[in-house]
Motif scaffolding. Structure first.
Motif, PDB file in Angstrom:
ATOM      1  N   ARG A   1       0.828  -1.201   0.000  1.00  0.00           N
ATOM      2  CA  ARG A   1       0.000   0.000   0.000  1.00  0.00           C
ATOM      3  C   ARG A   1       0.867   1.258   0.000  1.00  0.00           C
ATOM      4  NH1 ARG A   1      -4.504  -1.499   4.544  1.00  0.00           N
ATOM      5  NH2 ARG A   1      -6.185  -2.181   3.156  1.00  0.00           N
ATOM      6  N   VAL A   2       1.893   1.266   0.824  1.00  0.00           N
ATOM      7  CA  VAL A   2       2.799   2.417   0.873  1.00  0.00           C
ATOM      8  C   VAL A   2       3.436   2.627  -0.489  1.00  0.00           C
ATOM      9  CG1 VAL A   2       4.958   3.299   1.854  1.00  0.00           C
ATOM     10  CG2 VAL A   2       3.239   2.255   3.348  1.00  0.00           C
ATOM     11  N   ASN A   3       3.913   1.551  -1.100  1.00  0.00           N
ATOM     12  CA  ASN A   3       4.530   1.650  -2.420  1.00  0.00           C
ATOM     13  C   ASN A   3       3.543   2.189  -3.446  1.00  0.00           C
ATOM     14  OD1 ASN A   3       5.352   0.452  -5.208  1.00  0.00           O
ATOM     15  ND2 ASN A   3       7.192   0.272  -3.967  1.00  0.00           N
ATOM     16  N   ALA A   4       2.309   1.699  -3.406  1.00  0.00           N
ATOM     17  CA  ALA A   4       1.300   2.134  -4.375  1.00  0.00           C
ATOM     18  C   ALA A   4       0.924   3.589  -4.171  1.00  0.00           C
ATOM     19  CB  ALA A   4       0.061   1.241  -4.263  1.00  0.00           C
TER      20      ALA A   4
ATOM     21  N   SER B   1       9.286  14.527  -2.715  1.00  0.00           N
ATOM     22  CA  SER B   1      10.258  13.681  -3.415  1.00  0.00           C
ATOM     23  C   SER B   1       9.874  13.485  -4.875  1.00  0.00           C
ATOM     24  CB  SER B   1      10.393  12.329  -2.716  1.00  0.00           C
ATOM     25  OG  SER B   1       9.157  11.646  -2.655  1.00  0.00           O
ATOM     26  N   ALA B   2       8.590  13.333  -5.160  1.00  0.00           N
ATOM     27  CA  ALA B   2       8.145  13.167  -6.551  1.00  0.00           C
ATOM     28  C   ALA B   2       8.432  14.420  -7.366  1.00  0.00           C
ATOM     29  CB  ALA B   2       6.653  12.837  -6.592  1.00  0.00           C
ATOM     30  N   ARG B   3       8.168  15.582  -6.793  1.00  0.00           N
ATOM     31  CA  ARG B   3       8.441  16.837  -7.504  1.00  0.00           C
ATOM     32  C   ARG B   3       9.939  17.031  -7.708  1.00  0.00           C
ATOM     33  NH1 ARG B   3       5.386  21.211  -4.070  1.00  0.00           N
ATOM     34  NH2 ARG B   3       6.342  22.631  -5.581  1.00  0.00           N
TER      35      ARG B   3
ATOM     36  N   ILE C   1      17.398   8.329 -12.174  1.00  0.00           N
ATOM     37  CA  ILE C   1      16.725   7.182 -11.566  1.00  0.00           C
ATOM     38  C   ILE C   1      15.374   6.986 -12.237  1.00  0.00           C
ATOM     39  CG2 ILE C   1      15.844   6.220  -9.402  1.00  0.00           C
ATOM     40  CD1 ILE C   1      17.713   8.135  -7.929  1.00  0.00           C
ATOM     41  N   ASP C   2      15.076   5.761 -12.659  1.00  0.00           N
ATOM     42  CA  ASP C   2      13.787   5.555 -13.312  1.00  0.00           C
ATOM     43  C   ASP C   2      12.660   5.546 -12.283  1.00  0.00           C
ATOM     44  OD1 ASP C   2      13.491   2.963 -12.186  1.00  0.00           O
ATOM     45  OD2 ASP C   2      14.349   1.991 -13.939  1.00  0.00           O
ATOM     46  N   ARG C   3      11.444   5.590 -12.782  1.00  0.00           N
ATOM     47  CA  ARG C   3      10.275   5.752 -11.919  1.00  0.00           C
ATOM     48  C   ARG C   3      10.170   4.656 -10.869  1.00  0.00           C
ATOM     49  NH1 ARG C   3       5.677   2.705 -10.270  1.00  0.00           N
ATOM     50  NH2 ARG C   3       3.880   4.070 -10.011  1.00  0.00           N
ATOM     51  N   ASP C   4      10.299   3.392 -11.264  1.00  0.00           N
ATOM     52  CA  ASP C   4      10.106   2.290 -10.329  1.00  0.00           C
ATOM     53  C   ASP C   4      11.155   2.297  -9.222  1.00  0.00           C
ATOM     54  OD1 ASP C   4       7.917   1.505 -11.747  1.00  0.00           O
ATOM     55  OD2 ASP C   4       8.920  -0.132 -12.823  1.00  0.00           O
ATOM     56  N   GLU C   5      12.399   2.584  -9.594  1.00  0.00           N
ATOM     57  CA  GLU C   5      13.452   2.628  -8.581  1.00  0.00           C
ATOM     58  C   GLU C   5      13.229   3.784  -7.617  1.00  0.00           C
ATOM     59  OE1 GLU C   5      18.327   2.941  -8.102  1.00  0.00           O
ATOM     60  OE2 GLU C   5      17.408   3.053 -10.100  1.00  0.00           O
ATOM     61  N   ALA C   6      12.826   4.934  -8.165  1.00  0.00           N
ATOM     62  CA  ALA C   6      12.584   6.108  -7.320  1.00  0.00           C
ATOM     63  C   ALA C   6      11.447   5.850  -6.343  1.00  0.00           C
ATOM     64  CB  ALA C   6      12.267   7.322  -8.193  1.00  0.00           C
ATOM     65  N   VAL C   7      10.363   5.283  -6.843  1.00  0.00           N
ATOM     66  CA  VAL C   7       9.228   4.958  -5.971  1.00  0.00           C
ATOM     67  C   VAL C   7       9.657   3.960  -4.907  1.00  0.00           C
ATOM     68  CG1 VAL C   7       6.976   3.810  -5.882  1.00  0.00           C
ATOM     69  CG2 VAL C   7       7.445   5.488  -7.679  1.00  0.00           C
ATOM     70  N   GLY C   8      10.432   2.960  -5.301  1.00  0.00           N
ATOM     71  CA  GLY C   8      10.881   1.954  -4.353  1.00  0.00           C
ATOM     72  C   GLY C   8      11.744   2.538  -3.239  1.00  0.00           C
TER      73      GLY C   8
ATOM     74  N   ALA D   1       9.377   4.629  -0.958  1.00  0.00           N
ATOM     75  CA  ALA D   1       8.458   3.733  -0.245  1.00  0.00           C
ATOM     76  C   ALA D   1       9.196   2.946   0.833  1.00  0.00           C
ATOM     77  CB  ALA D   1       7.779   2.785  -1.231  1.00  0.00           C
ATOM     78  N   THR D   2      10.409   2.522   0.537  1.00  0.00           N
ATOM     79  CA  THR D   2      11.214   1.789   1.530  1.00  0.00           C
ATOM     80  C   THR D   2      11.542   2.677   2.719  1.00  0.00           C
ATOM     81  OG1 THR D   2      12.175   0.342  -0.164  1.00  0.00           O
ATOM     82  CG2 THR D   2      13.379   0.545   1.920  1.00  0.00           C
ATOM     83  N   LEU D   3      11.911   3.929   2.435  1.00  0.00           N
ATOM     84  CA  LEU D   3      12.193   4.869   3.514  1.00  0.00           C
ATOM     85  C   LEU D   3      10.977   5.027   4.425  1.00  0.00           C
ATOM     86  CD1 LEU D   3      13.925   7.089   4.869  1.00  0.00           C
ATOM     87  CD2 LEU D   3      13.003   8.698   3.173  1.00  0.00           C
ATOM     88  N   ALA D   4       9.802   5.185   3.810  1.00  0.00           N
ATOM     89  CA  ALA D   4       8.580   5.346   4.595  1.00  0.00           C
ATOM     90  C   ALA D   4       8.229   4.061   5.337  1.00  0.00           C
ATOM     91  CB  ALA D   4       7.432   5.769   3.680  1.00  0.00           C
ATOM     92  N   TRP D   5       8.327   2.931   4.646  1.00  0.00           N
ATOM     93  CA  TRP D   5       7.896   1.674   5.256  1.00  0.00           C
ATOM     94  C   TRP D   5       8.783   1.253   6.420  1.00  0.00           C
ATOM     95  CZ3 TRP D   5       3.992  -1.038   6.249  1.00  0.00           C
ATOM     96  CH2 TRP D   5       4.118  -2.348   6.711  1.00  0.00           C
ATOM     97  N   ARG D   6      10.064   1.490   6.311  1.00  0.00           N
ATOM     98  CA  ARG D   6      10.957   1.095   7.405  1.00  0.00           C
ATOM     99  C   ARG D   6      10.651   1.860   8.691  1.00  0.00           C
ATOM    100  NH1 ARG D   6      16.821   0.255   4.301  1.00  0.00           N
ATOM    101  NH2 ARG D   6      16.304  -1.802   3.456  1.00  0.00           N
TER     102      ARG D   6
END
Length: 234
Positions: A119-122, A196-198, A207-214, A217-222
């Motif tokens: 959910r966080v990643n999405a 971060s998105a802006r 950095i491509d979109r998927d890596e950037a989102v990951g 999202a990892t920073l938030a999820w941890r």
């Protein structure tokens, strides 16, 4: 400095000047300049909003004129004014469309999986996709040059508050926190995703979109996953 966009002029064919009439007010469809075809009111409105987005994105609010939008859309000014009484009303209508889109996308992301990590990643991904859109919608929502206008300010604030509300509900249900604590965490996730998105978009990151989102999202999820584990419900 904003770039001026050359308008696309579509001249009306002889005998088809219905765009200058009050067809919409009479309940009928309107003629489209240069084609002689009729468009239902909702489709005409969508067409005008699309044309306005292109002009506003390129020129900014203050450098845009209604006649430029009408010409770019291939309609007469009377048709444009049938749908929108003035430039501010048109701008706000377009802004509300973008705000609704962002809110809807984040809510859909939250509902896309019962797994909170995903959910966080999405949710983060919804922000990156919105910012990475080709229409320049994010500039209207996050960088509007009319933030001093009350109606614009309300629309922009709704983009944050409605998403914070949705995240608060999810965090409250799954992390066992009170409403105030959950809301603060939700606001933090919104801020992290938005900024971060802006930054990623405006700095033309390698950095491509998927890596950037990951990464985000990892920073938030941890932080969320480690500090506020999923509550076990009976």
């Amino acid at each position: 400095m904003a770039r001026r966009v050359g308008a696309t002029h579509l001249a009306p064919r002889a005998g088809h000047d219905a765009d200058r009439s009050t067809g919409a007010e009479q309940g009928g469809d309107e003629f489209e300049l240069g084609r002689g075809t009729r468009l239902p009111r909702d489709k005409r409105r969508a067409q005008l909003l699309t044309a306005a987005q292109e002009i506003f994105s390129a020129n900014g609010y203050h450098a845009t004129a209604m006649d430029e939008i009408a010409e770019h859309a291939g309609v007469s000014k009377p048709v444009l004014y049938q749908h929108f009484p003035g430039k501010l009303e048109l701008y706000i209508a377009l802004l509300e469309v973008h705000v609704d889109e962002l809110i809807s996308n984040v809510r859909a992301a939250l509902a896309s999986t019962p797994d909170n990590k995903h959910r966080v990643n999405a949710a983060v991904g919804a922000y990156f996709d919105f910012v990475n859109g080709r229409t320049g919608a994010y500039r209207m929502v996050f960088e509007s040059d009319l933030r001093g206008e009350e109606q614009v300010q309300r629309a922009v604030e709704r983009a944050t508050t409605d998403i914070v509300d949705a995240l608060t509900d999810t965090i409250t249900a799954d992390a066992g926190l009170g409403a105030a604590q959950a809301r603060l965490l939700a606001a933090g996730l919104v801020g992290l995703s938005q900024v971060s998105a802006r930054f990623w978009m405006e700095n033309h990151s390698a950095i491509d979109r998927d890596e950037a989102v990951g990464l985000i999202a990892t920073l938030a999820w941890r932080g969320i996953g480690a500090g506020f584990p999923l509550q076990q419900h009976p």
